[in-house]
Design a protein around this motif. Sequence first.
Motif, PDB file in Angstrom:
ATOM      1  N   ARG A   1       0.836  -1.203   0.000  1.00  0.00           N
ATOM      2  CA  ARG A   1       0.000   0.000   0.000  1.00  0.00           C
ATOM      3  C   ARG A   1       0.872   1.254   0.000  1.00  0.00           C
ATOM      4  N   LYS A   2       1.904   1.282   0.827  1.00  0.00           N
ATOM      5  CA  LYS A   2       2.796   2.452   0.880  1.00  0.00           C
ATOM      6  C   LYS A   2       3.443   2.698  -0.477  1.00  0.00           C
ATOM      7  N   LYS A   3       3.888   1.650  -1.117  1.00  0.00           N
ATOM      8  CA  LYS A   3       4.522   1.808  -2.429  1.00  0.00           C
ATOM      9  C   LYS A   3       3.497   2.262  -3.471  1.00  0.00           C
ATOM     10  N   MET A   4       2.303   1.710  -3.438  1.00  0.00           N
ATOM     11  CA  MET A   4       1.261   2.094  -4.391  1.00  0.00           C
ATOM     12  C   MET A   4       0.878   3.559  -4.216  1.00  0.00           C
ATOM     13  N   GLU A   5       0.861   4.037  -2.991  1.00  0.00           N
ATOM     14  CA  GLU A   5       0.512   5.433  -2.730  1.00  0.00           C
ATOM     15  C   GLU A   5       1.536   6.391  -3.317  1.00  0.00           C
ATOM     16  N   SER A   6       2.744   5.907  -3.596  1.00  0.00           N
ATOM     17  CA  SER A   6       3.774   6.766  -4.185  1.00  0.00           C
ATOM     18  C   SER A   6       3.633   6.870  -5.705  1.00  0.00           C
ATOM     19  N   LEU A   7       2.799   6.022  -6.312  1.00  0.00           N
ATOM     20  CA  LEU A   7       2.585   6.060  -7.761  1.00  0.00           C
ATOM     21  C   LEU A   7       1.539   7.106  -8.131  1.00  0.00           C
ATOM     22  N   ASP A   8       1.503   7.448  -9.403  1.00  0.00           N
ATOM     23  CA  ASP A   8       0.475   8.356  -9.909  1.00  0.00           C
ATOM     24  C   ASP A   8      -0.835   7.616 -10.176  1.00  0.00           C
ATOM     25  N   TYR A   9      -0.798   6.288 -10.120  1.00  0.00           N
ATOM     26  CA  TYR A   9      -1.962   5.475 -10.467  1.00  0.00           C
ATOM     27  C   TYR A   9      -2.432   4.670  -9.260  1.00  0.00           C
ATOM     28  N   THR A  10      -3.735   4.509  -9.148  1.00  0.00           N
ATOM     29  CA  THR A  10      -4.278   3.595  -8.147  1.00  0.00           C
ATOM     30  C   THR A  10      -4.714   2.294  -8.806  1.00  0.00           C
ATOM     31  N   GLU A  11      -4.840   2.321 -10.137  1.00  0.00           N
ATOM     32  CA  GLU A  11      -5.215   1.107 -10.866  1.00  0.00           C
ATOM     33  C   GLU A  11      -4.480   1.075 -12.201  1.00  0.00           C
ATOM     34  N   PHE A  12      -3.901  -0.081 -12.488  1.00  0.00           N
ATOM     35  CA  PHE A  12      -3.214  -0.317 -13.749  1.00  0.00           C
ATOM     36  C   PHE A  12      -3.645  -1.695 -14.221  1.00  0.00           C
ATOM     37  N   GLU A  13      -4.359  -1.747 -15.343  1.00  0.00           N
ATOM     38  CA  GLU A  13      -4.832  -3.028 -15.871  1.00  0.00           C
ATOM     39  C   GLU A  13      -4.480  -3.104 -17.352  1.00  0.00           C
TER      40      GLU A  13
ATOM     41  N   GLU B   1      -1.415 -14.243 -24.702  1.00  0.00           N
ATOM     42  CA  GLU B   1      -1.690 -12.906 -24.209  1.00  0.00           C
ATOM     43  C   GLU B   1      -0.897 -12.617 -22.946  1.00  0.00           C
ATOM     44  N   TYR B   2      -0.819 -11.348 -22.644  1.00  0.00           N
ATOM     45  CA  TYR B   2      -0.178 -10.877 -21.432  1.00  0.00           C
ATOM     46  C   TYR B   2      -1.209 -10.039 -20.697  1.00  0.00           C
ATOM     47  N   GLU B   3      -1.474 -10.398 -19.449  1.00  0.00           N
ATOM     48  CA  GLU B   3      -2.415  -9.650 -18.623  1.00  0.00           C
ATOM     49  C   GLU B   3      -1.720  -9.270 -17.332  1.00  0.00           C
ATOM     50  N   ALA B   4      -1.913  -8.037 -16.905  1.00  0.00           N
ATOM     51  CA  ALA B   4      -1.326  -7.574 -15.649  1.00  0.00           C
ATOM     52  C   ALA B   4      -2.305  -6.647 -14.937  1.00  0.00           C
ATOM     53  N   GLN B   5      -2.342  -6.774 -13.616  1.00  0.00           N
ATOM     54  CA  GLN B   5      -3.198  -5.913 -12.816  1.00  0.00           C
ATOM     55  C   GLN B   5      -2.449  -5.509 -11.558  1.00  0.00           C
ATOM     56  N   LEU B   6      -2.491  -4.233 -11.273  1.00  0.00           N
ATOM     57  CA  LEU B   6      -1.924  -3.677 -10.055  1.00  0.00           C
ATOM     58  C   LEU B   6      -2.915  -2.622  -9.596  1.00  0.00           C
ATOM     59  N   GLU B   7      -3.517  -2.833  -8.426  1.00  0.00           N
ATOM     60  CA  GLU B   7      -4.586  -1.932  -7.999  1.00  0.00           C
ATOM     61  C   GLU B   7      -4.552  -1.698  -6.501  1.00  0.00           C
ATOM     62  N   LEU B   8      -4.675  -0.435  -6.129  1.00  0.00           N
ATOM     63  CA  LEU B   8      -4.859  -0.032  -4.744  1.00  0.00           C
ATOM     64  C   LEU B   8      -6.355   0.181  -4.564  1.00  0.00           C
TER      65      LEU B   8
ATOM     66  N   ASP C   1       5.681  -5.868 -30.305  1.00  0.00           N
ATOM     67  CA  ASP C   1       4.727  -4.860 -30.773  1.00  0.00           C
ATOM     68  C   ASP C   1       3.810  -5.375 -31.885  1.00  0.00           C
ATOM     69  N   ASP C   2       3.817  -6.688 -32.133  1.00  0.00           N
ATOM     70  CA  ASP C   2       2.937  -7.256 -33.158  1.00  0.00           C
ATOM     71  C   ASP C   2       1.629  -7.778 -32.554  1.00  0.00           C
ATOM     72  N   TYR C   3       1.077  -7.040 -31.616  1.00  0.00           N
ATOM     73  CA  TYR C   3      -0.153  -7.427 -30.929  1.00  0.00           C
ATOM     74  C   TYR C   3      -1.361  -7.327 -31.866  1.00  0.00           C
ATOM     75  N   THR C   4      -2.431  -8.052 -31.519  1.00  0.00           N
ATOM     76  CA  THR C   4      -3.692  -7.929 -32.251  1.00  0.00           C
ATOM     77  C   THR C   4      -4.673  -7.045 -31.489  1.00  0.00           C
ATOM     78  N   ASP C   5      -4.607  -7.079 -30.154  1.00  0.00           N
ATOM     79  CA  ASP C   5      -5.453  -6.237 -29.303  1.00  0.00           C
ATOM     80  C   ASP C   5      -4.608  -5.697 -28.154  1.00  0.00           C
ATOM     81  N   PHE C   6      -4.816  -4.436 -27.861  1.00  0.00           N
ATOM     82  CA  PHE C   6      -4.112  -3.794 -26.751  1.00  0.00           C
ATOM     83  C   PHE C   6      -5.140  -3.028 -25.936  1.00  0.00           C
ATOM     84  N   SER C   7      -5.161  -3.273 -24.635  1.00  0.00           N
ATOM     85  CA  SER C   7      -6.089  -2.565 -23.764  1.00  0.00           C
ATOM     86  C   SER C   7      -5.360  -2.185 -22.477  1.00  0.00           C
ATOM     87  N   LEU C   8      -5.436  -0.917 -22.136  1.00  0.00           N
ATOM     88  CA  LEU C   8      -4.840  -0.428 -20.902  1.00  0.00           C
ATOM     89  C   LEU C   8      -5.842   0.479 -20.216  1.00  0.00           C
ATOM     90  N   GLU C   9      -6.135   0.155 -18.964  1.00  0.00           N
ATOM     91  CA  GLU C   9      -7.012   0.995 -18.149  1.00  0.00           C
ATOM     92  C   GLU C   9      -6.194   1.528 -16.985  1.00  0.00           C
TER      93      GLU C   9
END
Length: 185
Positions: free
Chosen positions: A75-87, A97-104, A162-170
Amino acid sequence: MKRNYAFPVIIAGSLALAACGSDTAEEILPEKEVEAAETKSTETGNSGEKATAGTGGETSVKSRASDGTGQNEMRKKMESLDYTEFELEVEYTNDEEYEAQLELKSDGSVVAGYEDDMNGVKKEGIKAFNDLYPLVGQLELTPSSNQEEEIGKVLSAFSLPDDYTDFSLELRFSDGTKHEFEVEQ
């Protein structure tokens, strides 16, 4: 008659004491062996896991943090980021596929996980956090960023082709602003 019972009682007591013994060496040794095995498998890529290179100088959240789960440190490290959610979700032609989630979360808990089909890696919790945090932390994404540049930054940071077929970032920024990038090729 008392003498016949005394000997078995002494033997039984001796065996019980011997069985108990000093458990410090027995408990510490397996724990160290487990930690060494986890470190070795992360470094060598054994057990289907691959170490993800982070930025130098970043410290890992230890799995034996004061709260037992590492949530306070994460939580302390996440609070230092500009983002509270990265998906992030990136799909490729060969059904990989590659999926990643980091969320406070609003309750202060941190959710971290990723699945990398190309390298056969799937991690959750502290291990995923320790891999993802340095990568997400080096990104400098803003709501007004150019989509093509930002996609390039993300692919580069995560070492993805970079030869992806779909890219989604929230992204959800610390001020509550939500930003999405979605591209189909």
